[in-house]
Design an enzyme around this catalytic site. Structure first.
Site, PDB file in Angstrom:
ATOM      1  N   CYS A  18      -0.403  -0.099 -55.087  1.00  0.00           N
ATOM      2  CA  CYS A  18      -1.099  -0.599 -53.898  1.00  0.00           C
ATOM      3  C   CYS A  18      -0.921  -2.095 -53.693  1.00  0.00           C
ATOM      4  O   CYS A  18      -1.259  -2.620 -52.631  1.00  0.00           O
ATOM      5  CB  CYS A  18      -2.586  -0.249 -53.979  1.00  0.00           C
ATOM      6  SG  CYS A  18      -2.928   1.514 -53.753  1.00  0.00           S
ATOM      7  N   ASP A  50     -11.459   3.085 -42.338  1.00  0.00           N
ATOM      8  CA  ASP A  50     -11.993   3.977 -43.366  1.00  0.00           C
ATOM      9  C   ASP A  50     -10.854   4.593 -44.163  1.00  0.00           C
ATOM     10  O   ASP A  50      -9.671   4.378 -43.892  1.00  0.00           O
ATOM     11  CB  ASP A  50     -12.870   5.055 -42.734  1.00  0.00           C
ATOM     12  CG  ASP A  50     -14.096   5.364 -43.577  1.00  0.00           C
ATOM     13  OD1 ASP A  50     -13.948   5.426 -44.805  1.00  0.00           O
ATOM     14  OD2 ASP A  50     -15.192   5.539 -43.003  1.00  0.00           O
ATOM     15  N   ASP A  51     -11.210   5.396 -45.160  1.00  0.00           N
ATOM     16  CA  ASP A  51     -10.214   5.933 -46.089  1.00  0.00           C
ATOM     17  C   ASP A  51      -9.377   7.046 -45.488  1.00  0.00           C
ATOM     18  O   ASP A  51      -8.274   7.322 -45.967  1.00  0.00           O
ATOM     19  CB  ASP A  51     -10.917   6.432 -47.355  1.00  0.00           C
ATOM     20  CG  ASP A  51     -11.607   5.293 -48.085  1.00  0.00           C
ATOM     21  OD1 ASP A  51     -10.900   4.390 -48.555  1.00  0.00           O
ATOM     22  OD2 ASP A  51     -12.851   5.304 -48.163  1.00  0.00           O
ATOM     23  N   ASP A  68      -0.833   8.387 -48.267  1.00  0.00           N
ATOM     24  CA  ASP A  68      -0.675   7.217 -49.123  1.00  0.00           C
ATOM     25  C   ASP A  68       0.601   7.341 -49.943  1.00  0.00           C
ATOM     26  O   ASP A  68       0.852   8.394 -50.533  1.00  0.00           O
ATOM     27  CB  ASP A  68      -1.873   7.072 -50.062  1.00  0.00           C
ATOM     28  CG  ASP A  68      -2.355   5.634 -50.164  1.00  0.00           C
ATOM     29  OD1 ASP A  68      -1.501   4.749 -50.337  1.00  0.00           O
ATOM     30  OD2 ASP A  68      -3.568   5.395 -50.071  1.00  0.00           O
ATOM     31  N   HIS A 139       8.495  15.757 -47.194  1.00  0.00           N
ATOM     32  CA  HIS A 139       9.639  15.169 -46.483  1.00  0.00           C
ATOM     33  C   HIS A 139      10.249  14.098 -47.364  1.00  0.00           C
ATOM     34  O   HIS A 139       9.538  13.356 -48.052  1.00  0.00           O
ATOM     35  CB  HIS A 139       9.192  14.563 -45.149  1.00  0.00           C
ATOM     36  CG  HIS A 139      10.325  14.014 -44.339  1.00  0.00           C
ATOM     37  ND1 HIS A 139      11.298  14.804 -43.788  1.00  0.00           N
ATOM     38  CD2 HIS A 139      10.647  12.729 -44.008  1.00  0.00           C
ATOM     39  CE1 HIS A 139      12.173  14.050 -43.128  1.00  0.00           C
ATOM     40  NE2 HIS A 139      11.795  12.788 -43.256  1.00  0.00           N
ATOM     41  N   ASP A 226     -13.061   4.033 -51.599  1.00  0.00           N
ATOM     42  CA  ASP A 226     -12.384   3.806 -52.875  1.00  0.00           C
ATOM     43  C   ASP A 226     -11.740   2.426 -52.847  1.00  0.00           C
ATOM     44  O   ASP A 226     -11.368   1.898 -51.806  1.00  0.00           O
ATOM     45  CB  ASP A 226     -11.395   4.924 -53.218  1.00  0.00           C
ATOM     46  CG  ASP A 226     -10.219   5.028 -52.254  1.00  0.00           C
ATOM     47  OD1 ASP A 226     -10.312   4.516 -51.125  1.00  0.00           O
ATOM     48  OD2 ASP A 226      -9.221   5.641 -52.629  1.00  0.00           O
TER      49      ASP A 226
END
Length: 350
Positions: A18, A50-51, A68, A139, A226
């Site tokens: 991240c 938001d997540d 993600d 993909h 998170d």
């Protein structure tokens, strides 16, 4: 083709995990130019950062959609797959949902043995299975830098979903996983981390937030998110700003990974930390003279823990329940929610 014994995945990208996120300031400028969508069933969209997105299907069922992916921060391909999958699945838990379907997202260099990619996908599949979800395809593209992640769909009762903007004055703030993954991973990449610190950061990053999410269902959660690439400061600022309150976090109560503070003092700080600090300078205040505090506070986390805002009674119950369950990373009280104090969404004290 690069010989397998010479492949170091963590060295194939300038930033991994991240920490490779686009800086929050740059990202905000891009997102502000996008059109806004109106749909009465879109319960959570882009507006509150938001997540995941939440779309209502019926009175008691909504879909959570998240995505993600990132470059490697470790050399072991199976571990990289596990970390990337755990990180993506975490967004579903942070909104009170259960992961159901996952799709792989892959970018892979032609010069690296595809068998190594197979190990990454195996690691990701292991975490999807552990979460009780199904892996149903994906993909892939050719790219010079390897990248892996998941698109995940989860289910939630819209009456019981969590958002990152419902924190209330008087609430207690809880955090699960310890901080410092960006700092420790930077030290690992530089060949300066101890074996103990490397083992701990791998354990933290591969751990699902599933057990913590299950315990949260037993109480009323006012806000949850998170902690990932924007650090505790950045995701805390989203919660505080979106809720119209100030989060006051105590440095001495923060769980910290082994040797992370030492690496910060040595200057082993990821680039993402500086981007976070610059963007948040008008929203976050640090009231401590501890030299490594800011580096930890703004440190970009990969597959981090849950930051939760609940009543004091619920917080006490969750801390006790986590200890009784023997959670390796139990709920820890790290601060409180106050009425808005000036321009600050988050204040770090200590």
């Amino acid at each position: 083709m690069i010989p397998d014994d010479q492949v170091r995945l963590s060295q194939m990208a300038p930033g991994g995990g991240c920490a490779a996120k686009i800086g929050p300031g740059t990202l905000q400028g891009i997102l502000e130019q996008l059109p806004r969508f109106s749909d009465e069933n879109l319960l959570v969209g882009i507006e509150t950062s938001d997540d995941g997105a939440v779309y209502r299907i019926s009175e008691d069922l909504a879909l959570i959609q998240t995505l993600d992916f990132f470059p490697p921060m470790v050399d072991d391909p199976r571990l990289f797959g596990q970390i990337a999958a755990a990180n993506a699945l975490s967004d579903i838990y942070a909104m009170g949902g259960e992961p159901k379907v996952a799709l792989n997202i892959v970018a892979w260099p032609n010069c690296v043995n595809p068998a190594i990619l197979g190990k990454i996908l195996e690691g990701g599949a292991e975490k999807v299975k552990e979460a009780g979800a199904v892996l149903a395809g994906g993909h892939s593209i050719q790219d010079d830098v390897p990248k892996y992640g998941l698109s995940v769909t989860g289910f939630v009762d819209p009456r019981r979903m969590y958002t990152n903007c419902g924190a209330r004055p008087g609430d207690v703030l809880l955090l699960t996983k310890p901080l410092g993954t960006g700092l420790v991973n930077t030290a690992v990449k530089a060949g300066m981390a101890s074996e103990q610190a490397e083992r701990e950061v791998l354990r933290v990053m591969t751990e699902l937030n599933r057990q913590a999410a299950e315990l949260l269902k037993s109480c009323e959660v006012h806000a949850c998110t998170d902690v990932t690439g924007f650090g505790l400061a950045g995701h805390g600022a989203e919660m505080g700003g979106g809720s119209g309150v100030t989060l006051e976090i105590s440095l001495e109560k923060l769980p910290v990974q082994r040797e992370a503070a030492e690496y910060a003092s040595m200057g082993l700080v990821p680039e993402g930390s500086y981007r976070n600090r610059e963007f948040l300078k008008d929203q976050v205040q640090v009231r401590t003279n501890v030299p490594w505090a800011e580096d930890l506070f703004f440190d970009p986390q990969t597959s981090g823990g849950l930051l939760v805002s609940v009543s004091p009674e619920a917080a006490e119950m969750l801390v006790k329940a986590g200890a009784e369950k023997g959670m390796e990373d139990p709920f820890r009280i790290i601060g409180r929610v106050k009425e808005k104090e000036g321009p600050w969404s988050v204040i770090l004290i200590g």
